[in-house]
Design an enzyme around this catalytic site. Structure first.
Site, mmCIF file in Angstrom:
data_model
loop_
_atom_site.group_PDB
_atom_site.id
_atom_site.type_symbol
_atom_site.label_atom_id
_atom_site.label_comp_id
_atom_site.label_asym_id
_atom_site.label_seq_id
_atom_site.Cartn_x
_atom_site.Cartn_y
_atom_site.Cartn_z
ATOM 1 N N ARG A 30 0.840 -1.200 0.000
ATOM 2 C CA ARG A 30 0.000 0.000 0.000
ATOM 3 C C ARG A 30 0.876 1.252 0.000
ATOM 4 N NH1 ARG A 30 -3.561 -1.467 5.191
ATOM 5 N NH2 ARG A 30 -1.565 -2.439 5.736
ATOM 6 N N LYS B 262 1.649 2.022 7.306
ATOM 7 C CA LYS B 262 2.037 1.241 8.482
ATOM 8 C C LYS B 262 2.895 2.063 9.427
ATOM 9 C CE LYS B 262 1.075 -2.235 9.411
ATOM 10 N NZ LYS B 262 -0.112 -2.606 10.223
ATOM 11 N N TYR C 219 -1.032 4.688 10.656
ATOM 12 C CA TYR C 219 -1.363 3.707 11.687
ATOM 13 C C TYR C 219 -0.154 3.541 12.607
ATOM 14 C CZ TYR C 219 -5.488 2.178 9.020
ATOM 15 O OH TYR C 219 -6.696 2.125 8.372
ATOM 16 N N HIS D 78 -0.604 1.690 16.243
ATOM 17 C CA HIS D 78 -0.807 0.477 17.056
ATOM 18 C C HIS D 78 0.280 0.367 18.123
ATOM 19 C CE1 HIS D 78 -3.935 -0.822 14.287
ATOM 20 N NE2 HIS D 78 -3.099 -0.689 13.276
ATOM 21 N N GLU E 115 -5.846 4.852 13.777
ATOM 22 C CA GLU E 115 -6.746 3.902 14.436
ATOM 23 C C GLU E 115 -7.441 4.451 15.664
ATOM 24 O OE1 GLU E 115 -2.713 3.070 16.370
ATOM 25 O OE2 GLU E 115 -3.454 3.555 14.368
ATOM 26 N N SER F 242 -10.501 -2.389 8.282
ATOM 27 C CA SER F 242 -11.207 -3.452 9.002
ATOM 28 C C SER F 242 -12.134 -4.208 8.061
ATOM 29 C CB SER F 242 -12.002 -2.856 10.164
ATOM 30 O OG SER F 242 -11.152 -2.275 11.124
ATOM 31 N N ASP G 9 -20.551 -11.890 20.464
ATOM 32 C CA ASP G 9 -20.294 -10.511 20.851
ATOM 33 C C ASP G 9 -20.939 -10.275 22.217
ATOM 34 O OD1 ASP G 9 -19.326 -7.858 19.092
ATOM 35 O OD2 ASP G 9 -20.653 -7.367 20.762
ATOM 36 N N SER H 42 -21.152 -13.563 24.058
ATOM 37 C CA SER H 42 -19.787 -14.034 24.267
ATOM 38 C C SER H 42 -19.394 -13.977 25.741
ATOM 39 C CB SER H 42 -18.810 -13.189 23.445
ATOM 40 O OG SER H 42 -17.490 -13.667 23.592
ATOM 41 N N VAL I 264 -11.871 -8.888 17.764
ATOM 42 C CA VAL I 264 -12.213 -8.004 18.879
ATOM 43 C C VAL I 264 -11.226 -6.853 18.935
ATOM 44 C CG1 VAL I 264 -12.372 -7.835 21.384
ATOM 45 C CG2 VAL I 264 -13.313 -9.821 20.209
ATOM 46 N N LEU I 265 -11.742 -5.637 19.098
ATOM 47 C CA LEU I 265 -10.905 -4.445 19.154
ATOM 48 C C LEU I 265 -11.317 -3.566 20.326
ATOM 49 C CD1 LEU I 265 -8.847 -2.410 17.789
ATOM 50 C CD2 LEU I 265 -10.872 -1.405 16.698
ATOM 51 N N VAL J 103 -7.241 -11.346 13.428
ATOM 52 C CA VAL J 103 -7.278 -10.051 12.747
ATOM 53 C C VAL J 103 -6.855 -8.931 13.695
ATOM 54 C CG1 VAL J 103 -8.702 -8.525 11.317
ATOM 55 C CG2 VAL J 103 -9.150 -10.964 11.319
ATOM 56 N N ILE K 83 -4.111 -8.881 15.415
ATOM 57 C CA ILE K 83 -2.698 -9.057 15.702
ATOM 58 C C ILE K 83 -1.955 -7.719 15.769
ATOM 59 C CG2 ILE K 83 -2.034 -9.400 13.288
ATOM 60 C CD1 ILE K 83 -0.639 -11.222 16.420
ATOM 61 N N ASP K 84 -2.414 -6.693 15.035
ATOM 62 C CA ASP K 84 -1.777 -5.374 15.127
ATOM 63 C C ASP K 84 -1.821 -4.822 16.541
ATOM 64 O OD1 ASP K 84 -0.655 -4.741 12.670
ATOM 65 O OD2 ASP K 84 -2.550 -4.090 11.828
ATOM 66 N N MET L 271 -2.784 -7.615 6.799
ATOM 67 C CA MET L 271 -3.605 -8.370 5.860
ATOM 68 C C MET L 271 -4.061 -7.541 4.654
ATOM 69 S SD MET L 271 -5.900 -10.735 8.441
ATOM 70 C CE MET L 271 -6.882 -11.447 7.118
#
Length: 373
Positions: free
Chosen positions: A15, A75, A94, A96, A118, A134, A198, A220, A239-240, A267, A269-270, A301
């Site tokens: 990107r 990134k 981003y 993170h 983010e 996302s 959720d 959940s 989950v975020l 997803v 992992i960041d 991803m």
């Protein structure tokens, strides 16, 4: 203002932080744009396209960092890039930071001002600069997980949609937000038997209505997750907690509840990952095995579909980028409290509470930093 866009150097990251159309808009607003040569190639934008938009082309990243007032990336800056940041420079990308103490410390030492995509918010309580990626990552997750399920890749050999007389894959998606809904859309479309978990009953109700009975929704909690694990072929962690380290939803001990060859797609992992056994991987080497369970934990991803991702991200970030360039970061953040929520670092101070909590670093209120500035 001079806006700089270096080429992304994270492995298999194709990107680019600034599209030619965004460069053209910035130039129309009276700003100078400097793009590193080859920065847009992976997304299908060559140097001539940027030149046609009015941007200048730099030979090296060093040239971009040395002369730009604002650095626009995708990134988080890699170690070599962090060394090129300087006091008073604005970084818009981003970050993170919560699972990344080394990056956090380097940014603090640089003296730069860093605004993280983010953690920028909107009136609806959403994350408008995280949402497009996302969506992409969510849609890629079942596709990537289906590849990992193939026997040649270490998976159990289960086909997502099954065939007549053979059941489809059972897929659990933990988290029903933007990522989870996008993942559910694709997994259902592939013919899998999908359960979304959720902790928001209204969100579960929304998903139940939207999918019209084509998936199962479940509240959940630990008991629900443990009850599902033995039956699942794939689990997608979606989950975020904005800006914070992701909660650990499946422990290493719980891997024993899964069938051999089951797949975990993380997803989150960041933000450190939502499975205890998660560690970041790359597109070049995306999977690994822990106790017979295949883990897919690629940290970028959306970079796999660089053109779609770049255009989608550029559409979202351009208004904020222009506001920062037109007004300067102080006035832009004073005018827009949602943009101020994106402020993570300024002049050696950490300004985002969730990051400070995760890393044990003192935090200065962004409002206080803004008033002082």
């Amino acid at each position: 203002m001079k806006i700089g866009c270096p080429r992304e150097i994270k492995p298999q990251e194709f990107r680019v932080g600034l599209t030619p159309s965004a460069a053209q808009e910035a130039i129309a607003h009276g700003h100078d744009v400097l793009v590193e040569s080859g920065a847009g190639i992976g997304a299908g934008f060559d140097d001539d396209t940027y030149r046609a938009a009015g941007a200048a082309i730099a030979d090296t990243a060093e040239d971009v960092f040395a002369s730009a007032d604002m650095i626009v990336k995708v990134k988080e800056p890699q170690p070599v890039e962090r060394k090129m940041l300087r006091e008073g420079q604005l970084l818009f990308t981003y970050l993170h930071l919560a699972p990344d103490p080394e990056q956090t410390n380097d940014l603090l030492e640089s003296g730069c001002t860093a605004i993280a995509y983010e953690t920028v918010t909107d009136d609806a309580g959403g994350l408008p600069l995280l949402a497009p990626m996302s969506e992409v990552a969510g849609r890629l997750a079942p596709q990537s997980g289906a590849w990992a399920l193939q026997k040649a890749n270490g998976g159990s050999g289960v086909l997502m949609g099954g065939v007549p007389g053979v059941r489809p894959a059972n897929v659990a998606i933990i988290g029903g937000g933007v990522v989870g809904a996008a993942a559910a859309r694709v997994a259902v479309g592939m013919g899998a038997n999908v359960t979304v978990l959720d902790r928001s009953v209204p969100r579960l109700s929304y998903l139940d209505d939207v999918f019209m009975g084509r998936l199962t929704t479940q509240y959940s909690d630990k008991a629900a997750v443990e009850e599902l694990l033995p039956r699942m072929d794939m689990i997608i962690g979606a989950v975020l907690i904005p800006g914070a380290a992701a909660p650990k939803l499946v422990s290493r001990d719980q891997l024993s509840l899964l069938k051999p060859g089951s797949v975990l797609v993380d997803v989150a992992i960041d933000q450190g990952g939502c499975f205890e056994t998660s560690r970041a991987t790359t597109h070049q080497d995306p999977i690994y095995d822990v106790d017979g369970i295949i883990h897919y934990c690629v940290a970028n991803m959306p970079g796999a579909v660089a053109r779609t991702s770049t255009i989608a991200l550029g559409n979202a970030t351009m208004p904020y980028m222009l506001a920062l360039a037109d007004k300067g970061w102080r006035q832009a953040c004073a005018d827009d409290p949602h943009l101020l929520n994106g402020l993570n670092v300024h002049a050696g101070k950490l300004t985002y509470y969730a990051v400070g909590k995760a890393l044990g670093i003192d935090v200065t209120s962004p409002q206080l930093v803004l008033r002082a500035a």
